[in-house]
Design an enzyme around this catalytic site. Structure first.
Site, PDB file in Angstrom:
ATOM      1  N   LYS A 188       8.639  17.282  14.483  1.00 38.23           N
ATOM      2  CA  LYS A 188       8.240  18.685  14.587  1.00 38.23           C
ATOM      3  C   LYS A 188       8.251  19.154  16.041  1.00 38.23           C
ATOM      4  O   LYS A 188       8.781  20.209  16.371  1.00 38.23           O
ATOM      5  CB  LYS A 188       6.851  18.878  13.970  1.00 38.23           C
ATOM      6  N   GLU A 194       7.667   7.306  19.684  1.00 40.93           N
ATOM      7  CA  GLU A 194       8.535   6.324  19.031  1.00 40.93           C
ATOM      8  C   GLU A 194       9.849   6.952  18.586  1.00 40.93           C
ATOM      9  O   GLU A 194      10.931   6.366  18.756  1.00 40.93           O
ATOM     10  CB  GLU A 194       7.827   5.712  17.807  1.00 40.93           C
ATOM     11  N   GLY A 250       3.292  16.500   7.885  1.00 40.21           N
ATOM     12  CA  GLY A 250       4.299  15.454   7.723  1.00 40.21           C
ATOM     13  C   GLY A 250       4.205  14.710   6.413  1.00 40.21           C
ATOM     14  O   GLY A 250       5.216  14.491   5.726  1.00 40.21           O
ATOM     15  N   ARG A 251       3.021  14.297   6.005  1.00 37.50           N
ATOM     16  CA  ARG A 251       2.879  13.484   4.791  1.00 37.50           C
ATOM     17  C   ARG A 251       3.094  14.300   3.520  1.00 37.50           C
ATOM     18  O   ARG A 251       3.200  13.734   2.439  1.00 37.50           O
ATOM     19  CB  ARG A 251       1.521  12.802   4.788  1.00 37.50           C
ATOM     20  N   GLU A 337      -4.232   8.973   5.295  1.00 35.26           N
ATOM     21  CA  GLU A 337      -4.237   9.875   6.443  1.00 35.26           C
ATOM     22  C   GLU A 337      -4.934  11.181   6.092  1.00 35.26           C
ATOM     23  O   GLU A 337      -5.577  11.800   6.943  1.00 35.26           O
ATOM     24  CB  GLU A 337      -2.811  10.142   6.922  1.00 35.26           C
ATOM     25  N   HIS A 368       2.452 -11.920  -9.716  1.00 35.79           N
ATOM     26  CA  HIS A 368       2.611 -13.255  -9.133  1.00 35.79           C
ATOM     27  C   HIS A 368       2.219 -13.245  -7.657  1.00 35.79           C
ATOM     28  O   HIS A 368       2.551 -14.182  -6.922  1.00 35.79           O
ATOM     29  CB  HIS A 368       4.050 -13.724  -9.306  1.00 35.79           C
ATOM     30  N   LYS A 483      -2.802   6.404  20.409  1.00 33.70           N
ATOM     31  CA  LYS A 483      -1.585   6.928  21.043  1.00 33.70           C
ATOM     32  C   LYS A 483      -1.860   7.351  22.487  1.00 33.70           C
ATOM     33  O   LYS A 483      -1.029   7.154  23.377  1.00 33.70           O
ATOM     34  CB  LYS A 483      -1.046   8.102  20.226  1.00 33.70           C
TER      35      LYS A 483
END
Length: 520
Positions: A188, A194, A250-251, A337, A368, A483
């Protein structure tokens, strides 16, 4: 609900249990008959929802009210898949018109790539698309892409470059042909550390291959960001820029250009639009179904019940369909979040536990892996998800008299029952106390519309829970402190790279130890 007669093995023996404790509609079946609730409990939960004015709040959200109060923003992820074109103006923006503009741009761009009128620097058609983004900039997209991989017939392979770990980058570039690769940078602000580290790494990689990055990069970003000006040579060079908006977090953004650009390239625009239509179906249901028939609201109230009344602090999501392998990571971010908060929307301490830990793995692999704990260790609620019709109908070899898909369903049917009913035994090692809650969700098929409904169900459920608690599910200040500290460490690293004599004297002793290890 702790009385012996309220054990799930007794509740589920009632022939009316499933009809009375399940809901369906929009090609979606939600069974909560194996949750530790009875009708009085459900009635009280619905009274709680009414007291919290849940339906009024979700309508206000969909109408563009400032529900993200800490950032003074609307939350309009539902508008990204609303084709009704009902008027909606936020901050002087005609929201339907702007969203339609971006969708039209995505459609035209994806079609140009598919018909090879838009090609790379050397004239090769694009065969690889790499999404550069982290968190909500890729998790939803990867979830949908993997779920619909069987429909990816456009000759394009989709890759994800999320982690700043150079191993992620190295693995991606081993799989691609740079002359036939399109990079989609999703950010954005176009400043995410990153993402920009990976974007600059990719840009330099393309330059070393003798290619013009401006012919191989597109951006999904906000209007006016450093990635929003293809004609500015001083900015990051891109072939196209597609806009995302502050009112879609974002999510919650897979329905926007964040998912639209890569998914339209990978699957075709028509399939992306079918995904949007499915999500819109569930949005309409969440907004219009009465509380007693509302599937995501009911799921949210049961989650509140399990968390705040029964004390369960974890929940598993187990899809019995391997294409849904990335569903749990997406919902994990969406939910944790959004609802991992310690204060209300007004900034006051929350007096109950909010949010739970979400985890999971596709069945039958999960059986399993951690189902020993599920059956005989610390209990946790589970969402089981089943698909009636597999994407690969043609493989019907029998083993023990059943097909693979039938074997899968034998486990899908039996696991919730075993968790609920348990089994008595004089041998403690073989005793199962049962009374372990679960819900089962069934969709007819792994179609674009079906995946849209499933993701929108979990989005609405997440928001409903937040509104019950009175917290803001649309901000994420909890990710900022680490951050910020990383930024301080980064400055010292940069100083050391520039001047080998740079000392780490100003760094705290523990961090200094690790810096000395790295720069030894």
């Amino acid at each position: 609900m702790s009385r012996p007669e309220m054990h799930l093995k007794h509740l589920t023996a009632d022939p009316r249990r499933l009809p009375d404790f399940s809901l369906s509609g929009k090609d979606f079946f939600y069974d909560f008959s194996r949750q530790r609730v009875d009708q009085p409990a459900m009635d009280l939960l619905k009274e709680l929802a009414e007291a919290r004015e849940i339906m009024e709040k979700i309508h206000a959200m969909a109408d563009g009210a400032i529900v993200n109060t800490t950032e003074n923003r609307a939350a309009l992820h539902t508008a990204a898949r609303d084709f009704s074109e009902k008027p909606l103006v936020v901050d002087d923006m005609d929201v339907p018109s702007e969203i339609r503009r971006v969708r039209d741009e995505i459609k035209a761009f994806s079609e140009a790539v598919h018909n090879h009128t838009l090609v790379g620097d050397t004239g090769k058609p694009f065969r690889h698309v790499v999404v550069i983004g982290i968190g909500g900039s890729y998790l939803g997209t990867e979830c949908v892409a993997r779920a619909l991989e069987a429909m990816a017939d456009k000759g394009i392979t989709l890759h994800f470059l999320a982690n700043v770990d150079i191993h992620n980058f190295g693995r991606v570039v081993e799989c691609i042909d740079p002359e036939a690769t399109l990079w989609v940078v999703v950010s954005k602000s176009f400043t995410t550390a990153e993402t920009m580290a990976n974007a600059h790494q990719a840009r330099r990689y393309m330059e070393t291959k003798g290619l013009n990055p401006a012919r191989h990069f597109v951006s999904v970003t906000s209007k006016g960001s450093p990635g929003d000006n293809p004609d500015d040579p001083a900015a990051f060079p891109v072939l196209r820029a597609f806009h995302m908006f502050d009112f879609i977090g974002g999510r919650y953004s897979v329905s926007s250009a964040v998912g639209g650009v890569p998914l339209s390239l990978y699957l075709g625009y028509d399939r992306f639009e079918a995904f949007l239509q499915g999500a819109h179906d569930m949005d309409v249901h969440a907004l219009t179904a009465p509380p007693e028939k509302n599937m995501p609201l009911t799921a949210a109230l049961i989650s509140i019940w399990n968390n705040n009344f029964l004390g369960f602090r974890h929940q598993a999501i187990i899809p019995y369909a391997s294409p849904l392998c990335e569903l749990t990571p997406h919902i994990q971010q969406l939910y944790m979040e959004s609802n991992g908060k310690s204060v209300t929307a007004d900034g006051e301490p929350v007096d109950v536990e909010t949010g739970v830990i979400i985890f999971g793995e596709p069945g039958t692999n999960a059986q399993h892996s951690f189902f020993q704990l599920a059956h005989q260790g610390s209990p946790f609620p589970i969402d089981f998800i089943g698909v009636v019709n597999p994407q690969y109908e043609q493989y019907r070899e029998l083993s023990r008299g059943v097909t693979n898909h039938q074997e899968l369903w034998a486990n899908l049917i039996s696991q919730p029952r075993a968790l609920a009913e348990g089994k008595s035994s004089e041998n403690g090692h073989r005793a199962f106390n049962g009374n372990r809650p679960s819900s089962t969700i069934i969709i007819p098929e792994l179609s674009p519309a079906g995946i849209g409904r499933l993701i929108a169900f979990y989005e609405a459920r997440t928001v409903f829970e937040a509104f019950v608690w009175g917290i803001n599910p649309f901000d994420q200040f909890g990710v900022e402190l680490g951050k910020t500290m990383a930024g301080d460490i980064r400055k010292h690293m940069a100083g050391k790279n520039t001047d080998p004599a740079h000392a780490f004297d100003e760094v705290d002793p523990i961090s200094r130890h690790y810096l000395d290890m790295l720069f030894k």
